[in-house]
Design an enzyme around this catalytic site. Structure first.
Site, PDB file in Angstrom:
ATOM      1  N   GLU A  33       0.819  -1.215   0.000  1.00  0.00           N
ATOM      2  CA  GLU A  33       0.000   0.000   0.000  1.00  0.00           C
ATOM      3  C   GLU A  33       0.854   1.267   0.000  1.00  0.00           C
ATOM      4  O   GLU A  33       0.759   2.094   0.897  1.00  0.00           O
ATOM      5  CB  GLU A  33      -0.936   0.006   1.217  1.00  0.00           C
ATOM      6  CG  GLU A  33      -2.031  -1.033   1.155  1.00  0.00           C
ATOM      7  CD  GLU A  33      -3.184  -0.665   0.229  1.00  0.00           C
ATOM      8  OE1 GLU A  33      -3.068   0.326  -0.518  1.00  0.00           O
ATOM      9  OE2 GLU A  33      -4.184  -1.384   0.252  1.00  0.00           O
ATOM     10  N   GLU A  63      -4.011 -10.676  -0.182  1.00  0.00           N
ATOM     11  CA  GLU A  63      -4.825 -10.588   1.034  1.00  0.00           C
ATOM     12  C   GLU A  63      -6.252 -10.962   0.649  1.00  0.00           C
ATOM     13  O   GLU A  63      -6.782 -10.469  -0.342  1.00  0.00           O
ATOM     14  CB  GLU A  63      -4.820  -9.165   1.623  1.00  0.00           C
ATOM     15  CG  GLU A  63      -3.462  -8.724   2.133  1.00  0.00           C
ATOM     16  CD  GLU A  63      -3.452  -7.286   2.683  1.00  0.00           C
ATOM     17  OE1 GLU A  63      -4.508  -6.766   3.079  1.00  0.00           O
ATOM     18  OE2 GLU A  63      -2.351  -6.703   2.698  1.00  0.00           O
TER      19      GLU A  63
HETATM   20  C1  IPT Z   1      -5.139  -3.811   3.602  1.00  0.00           C
HETATM   21  C2  IPT Z   1      -3.755  -3.666   4.145  1.00  0.00           C
HETATM   22  O1  IPT Z   1      -2.814  -4.064   3.196  1.00  0.00           O
HETATM   23  C3  IPT Z   1      -3.522  -4.440   5.393  1.00  0.00           C
HETATM   24  O2  IPT Z   1      -2.335  -3.987   5.983  1.00  0.00           O
HETATM   25  C4  IPT Z   1      -4.660  -4.279   6.330  1.00  0.00           C
HETATM   26  O3  IPT Z   1      -4.804  -2.950   6.684  1.00  0.00           O
HETATM   27  C5  IPT Z   1      -5.895  -4.742   5.656  1.00  0.00           C
HETATM   28  O4  IPT Z   1      -6.151  -3.977   4.519  1.00  0.00           O
HETATM   29  C6  IPT Z   1      -7.121  -4.614   6.531  1.00  0.00           C
HETATM   30  O5  IPT Z   1      -7.006  -5.219   7.754  1.00  0.00           O
HETATM   31  S1  IPT Z   1      -5.462  -2.318   2.751  1.00  0.00           S
HETATM   32  C7  IPT Z   1      -7.164  -2.133   2.512  1.00  0.00           C
HETATM   33  C8  IPT Z   1      -7.402  -0.767   1.901  1.00  0.00           C
HETATM   34  C9  IPT Z   1      -7.751  -3.131   1.607  1.00  0.00           C
END
Ligand code: IPT
Length: 955
Positions: A413, A483
């Site tokens: 990010e 993720e």
């Molecule tokens: C995404 C991040 O990469 C991770 O660090 C964490 O914040 C996660 O979301 C949520 O728990 S960023 C998000 C804008 C999809």
């Protein structure tokens, strides 16, 4: 007047000065080292320049200072407080400037050299991690300053060392220019949080070495070459290898994979030192548009791992790191993304040893700049590029000798920009043997794979089909979800639906659940604290608790579900006496597993034995015949349960550990039926029907036999989960909010009629929220055969229902209950889109143990597919099967609680019997439940048979 202060380095974009070039982390076989971990003197100031540097001088008396443990974070040791913001910077965005209020911890440690410390050679002082910026003095000499919190920094100090009374002074600033590059979603935790070590560097010892160990899957040979800045010899006794540094050798080897992590111990001997090597031969490549290792495509069944310990924050000890790896291996996880920074290096040793694919991610995130449309983003501003390159180099040079690391990630990010391209180019130039990842690079300009986070199922499927468009380069690349499955609170739901899609398209190479562990901080007030609990002015609450493990590393139901969803052996059947067994490993055959069968009737095991399964190769399936059902099996609902167990002890789990399982229904369940032979009898204040009594005016159930029942009525509310509530920035409809707006948590129950018929007591009601015209016409029909009581609930929605229901069922209170027995899904909770791990069987528990302790309390603990349950002296049979929940507080109390400590048991036990539950989904940071898991508001009928439980043991 302008002036440069003595702390100008804090706000300087430079990565620092004085440190040695980065190099690998290892424990030398013979060079001495001295750990400087332990108790240090500590003084906290409010600003970077509140104190001068006289504390660094020899003879300074710090006797009046506090003490802190190193490694550690001072804010977790009674000095100041942790801060959780998520992606917002907790200070004004004006790079590279930071606030005047800049908590600064002076650390002081006096040490003697051990008696056997050699007089010759040099010495290096190593810091494995300091957040966020440090200046270091040894014996009064300023040796440099650095940024890059989760990266190592070494200083040459041999010329400054004395045999006794060395004074090591470290000034640590919480905020620095580096903080702009470290905006990861986690607690801001300043301190010297990883090891501090003094290393002897004998003359003629290597500084830097690079182990190149590839594997040729066609010939079965490995090629080894160890480059070293100081010439030496490399020996690998297990391979008969004895070569000079820089010289390649090719020999037959067993390759390294996460499934079978074969390491060969070797030694790099230079004139001054022997360096132990743990060599894993493997070749990573992008070929046919796929990420391949040793010639085969890999399917990542991964997790994102932040470093976390509920008391020590990111200062992890070796046992905790090992526990993480063991827990991952035992839950079928094969990959870890080190979100969002290189972990403690010992963690990577464990990944090499026990076998996990690693995406090693650089310590870089500038997420807060999204609030200003990424203007001034450091990754697109050349002034910061040296700092970015420094970070890339510190990661690659430290971790390049780990076979487990197969992919480098530029960070997380951080938007897009020239600095990222510069990092990618540098990394490729230094190490062409691994692939490159960065999620923010949507066109894949700098990367070797298309990577996304939280894409919904439909989009992932389109990507699998190659219909996602994108740049030409991207269309040629494999896809991963770096993720997905946001594991915040109860959930995630929908994992098996993702897995089926991953397994359907070659291009989809799996994903990494967000995230491994809840970052709850152990706290007397709350049990576990989260954002806002320390008075932060900006925070994202419990968004920091979104892991598959609770903060104490107890697996959550989400992890148990994930283990089942990603199991490496599929065991399927349709009850015809044969099973289809499929090997879903990427590399291993099934020879390490032993299979067992057992046969259950009504949940009781009546026979068991071993099952012979061929040692299938990866991807192969076979039909396997089951034995005849045991001749002694009584009549009833029958299941085969087949398990794949470890046939022998492994380094990560003992023999008999369950790797995979399948359950096959043989015969259908006979639904309970009660002949309506009795009729209701009206007394003074009560109506009696069979074993039950009711309030004569309201028709409310009062007793079943000797069991008092209160408040039985239709229930549609659940204490909304984090996934029901969704993230504030979500544009999709968030049902948790809509439900509350519509008042589903404050339904009124209007009594329309109490009718005494010949063979039934009928109570007609309308259940509806104030202010709205939507409602649920609800009819309770009670019948009995004199011994048992049957309740049939008919629900007909009226009005324009545009939302699904949170749940649909009945609830009631019991005055006393502790033990629970049931036949149905267990042992843990299950919801419509998270029920793969639920096994049909006979289970028992206490009411307390039925609760799943989510850090922020919310709906939890439902057992699915329950045929019957016994609690508080009552036996409940369902037609059809139902979800069973029991707790010592009401749903309203659960809903109102912010922390575990807000819940205190009342005298009653509240039971919910649900015909349906809405799915869980992952909307706390992803898609909501898939449509097939919505609990639509539509006509429904379900019934329960109530009677006194045969034994009193469930009271
Ligand atoms: C995404 C991040 O990469 C991770 O660090 C964490 O914040 C996660 O979301 C949520 O728990 S960023 C998000 C804008 C999809």
């Amino acid at each position: 007047m302008t002036f440069r202060t003595a702390t100008e380095y804090v706000e300087n974009v430079s990565p620092g000065s004085g440190a040695l070039p980065p190099r690998p982390w290892y424990a030398s076989s013979d060079a001495k080292s001295l750990s400087l971990n332990g108790s240090w003197r500590f003084r906290l100031s409010d600003t970077a320049d509140a104190e001068d540097d006289s504390f660094a001088e020899e003879g300074y008396d710090a006797g009046g200072w506090a003490e802190v443990s190193v490694p550690g974070h001072w804010v977790l040791q009674g000095h100041g407080s942790p801060i959780y913001t998520n992606h917002l910077y907790p200070f004004p965005v004006d790079p590279p400037r930071v606030p005047t209020e800049n908590p600064t911890g002076d650390h002081l440690r006096v040490f003697d050299l051990p008696e056997d410390w050699p007089a010759d050679g040099g010495a290096v002082l190593r810091f494995d991690g300091v957040e966020s910026c440090a200046r270091v003095w040894l014996n009064g000499t300023d040796i440099g300053e650095f940024k890059g919190s989760r990266l190592p920094h070494e200083f040459a100090v041999g010329h400054l060392l004395k045999t006794v009374d060395n004074v090591l002074a470290v000034r640590v600033h919480q905020w620095s220019a580096g903080s702009y590059l470290e905006d990861q979603d986690q607690w801001w935790l300043p301190g010297i949080f990883r090891d501090v070590t003094l290393l002897h560097r004998p003359a003629g010892s290597t500084l830097d070495f690079f182990v190149h160990a590839s594997y040729d899957h066609v010939t079965g040979t490995g090629t080894l070459r160890v480059d070293s800045d100081v010439d030496g010899r490399v020996t690998v006794p297990g391979l008969g290898v004895d070569i000079a540094t820089g010289e390649p050798v090719t020999v037959p080897v067993e390759p390294w994979t996460a499934e079978r992590p074969t390491l060969y111990d070797g030694v790099l001997a230079t004139e001054g030192e022997r360096v132990p090597l743990h060599i894993g031969f493997r070749t990573v490549e992008l070929s046919d548009g796929l990420i391949k290792v040793n010639g085969r495509a890999v399917l990542f069944k991964g997790v994102n791992r932040h470093e976390w310990h509920p008391e020590r924050g990111r200062a992890l000890d070796l046992e905790t790191m090992r526990e993480d790896v063991l827990l991952m291996k035992r839950h079928n996880i094969n990959a870890v993304r080190t979100s969002h920074y290189p972990p403690h290096p010992a963690f990577l040793d464990l990944c090499d040893e026990l076998g996990l694919w690693v995406i090693d991610e650089c310590d870089l995130e500038t997420h807060g700049f999204t609030e200003q449309a990424w203007r001034d983003n450091p990754v697109d501003d050349d002034r910061w590029t040296p700092a970015l390159l420094d970070r890339a180099a510190r990661m690659v040079e430290r971790d390049k000798n780990h076979p487990s690391v197969i992919i480098w990630s530029l960070g997380n990010e951080a938007g897009t920009g020239r600095g990222l391209t510069a990092m990618a180019e540098w990394i490729r130039g230094r190490d062409s043997s691994r692939l490159l990842h960065y999620e923010g690079d949507l066109g894949c300009r700098d990367t070797d794979m298309y990577s996304r986070m939280y894409a919904d199922h439909a989009e992932v499927e389109r990507i699998g089909r190659g219909l996602d468009g994108g740049t030409h380069k991207r269309r040629e690349l494999p896809f991963i979800l770096c993720e997905y499955g946001h594991a915040m609170g109860n959930g995630p739901g929908g994992l098996v639906d993702y897995q089926r899609i991953f397994e359907s398209y070659d291009r989809l190479q799996g994903g990494f659940i967000w995230e491994w562990i809840d970052h709850g901080i152990q706290d007397e007030r709350y049990g576990y604290a989260y954002g806002g609990d320390f008075g932060e002015e900006l925070h994202d609450g419990n968004f920091v608790c979104d892991g598959l493990l609770f903060p104490d590393r107890q697996p959550s139901p989400g992890l148990v579900e994930y283990k089942k969803v990603i199991e490496p052996v599929a065991i399927e059947g349709d009850g015809d006496g044969t099973l289809r067994i499929t090997n879903k490993y990427d590399f291993a055959d099934l020879s390490a597993l032993a299979f067992t069968w057992s046969y259950q009737v009504d949940g009781e095991t009546v026979g068991s034995g071993d099952l012979t399964v061929p040692a299938l190769a990866p991807g192969e399936s076979a039909e396997v015949k089951l034995p005849e059902p045991p001749a002694t099996a009584p009549a009833g609902e029958a299941h085969w349960t087949v398990r794949a167990l470890l046939a022998a002890d492994t380094p990560w789990a003992p023999r008999d550990h369950v790797v995979a399982w399948g359950q096959v229904a043989v015969s259908a369940r006979q639904a309970p039926s009660v002949a309506a032979t009795d009729g209701p009898v009206l007394g003074d204040a009560l109506i009696t029907l069979g074993p039950a009594s009711f309030d004569a005016r309201t028709g409310a159930l009062r007793t079943v036999g000797g069991v008092d029942v209160t408040g039985l009525r239709l229930d549609v509310w659940r204490a909304t989960t984090d996934n029901d509530d969704g993230a504030a920035w979500q544009t999709d409809v968030r049902y948790g909010l809509l439900w509350r707006k519509l008042g589903l948590h404050r339904m009124r129950h209007r009594l329309d009629a109490v009718e005494l018929g010949d063979d039934a007591l009928t109570v007609r009601t309308r259940v509806a929220p104030a202010a709205w015209e939507i409602g649920l016409s609800t009819v309770y029909r009670w019948t009995s055969d004199g011994n048992r009581l049957q309740l049939t609930v008919s629900v007909t929605p009226d009005g324009d229902w545009t939302v699904p229901l949170p749940r649909l069922g009945i609830r009631f209170g019991l005055s006393a209950a502790d033990r629970v027995r049931w036949f149905g899904g267990g042992p843990g909770e299950a919801y419509p889109d998270s029920r793969m791990a639920s096994t049909v069987g006979r289970w028992q528990s206490t009411v307390d143990d039925l609760q799943t302790p989510y850090v922020r309390p919310q709906e939890n603990g439902a057992r699915a597919d329950v045929r019957w349950a016994e609690i508080g002296g009552l036996r409940i049979e369902g037609d059809p099967e139902f979800f069973f929940t029991a707790r010592r507080w009401t749903t309203e109390q659960l809903d109102a609680a912010a922390h575990r400590t807000d819940l205190s048991p009342g005298s009653a036990v509240w039971v919910n019997l649900d015909h349906g539950q809405h799915g869980l989904g992952s909307q706390s940071c992803g898609p909501g439940p898939l449509p097939q898991y919505h609990l639509a508001a539509e006509p429904a009928e379900f019934s329960f048979v109530l009677s006194e439980a045969p034994a009193s043991e469930t009271r």
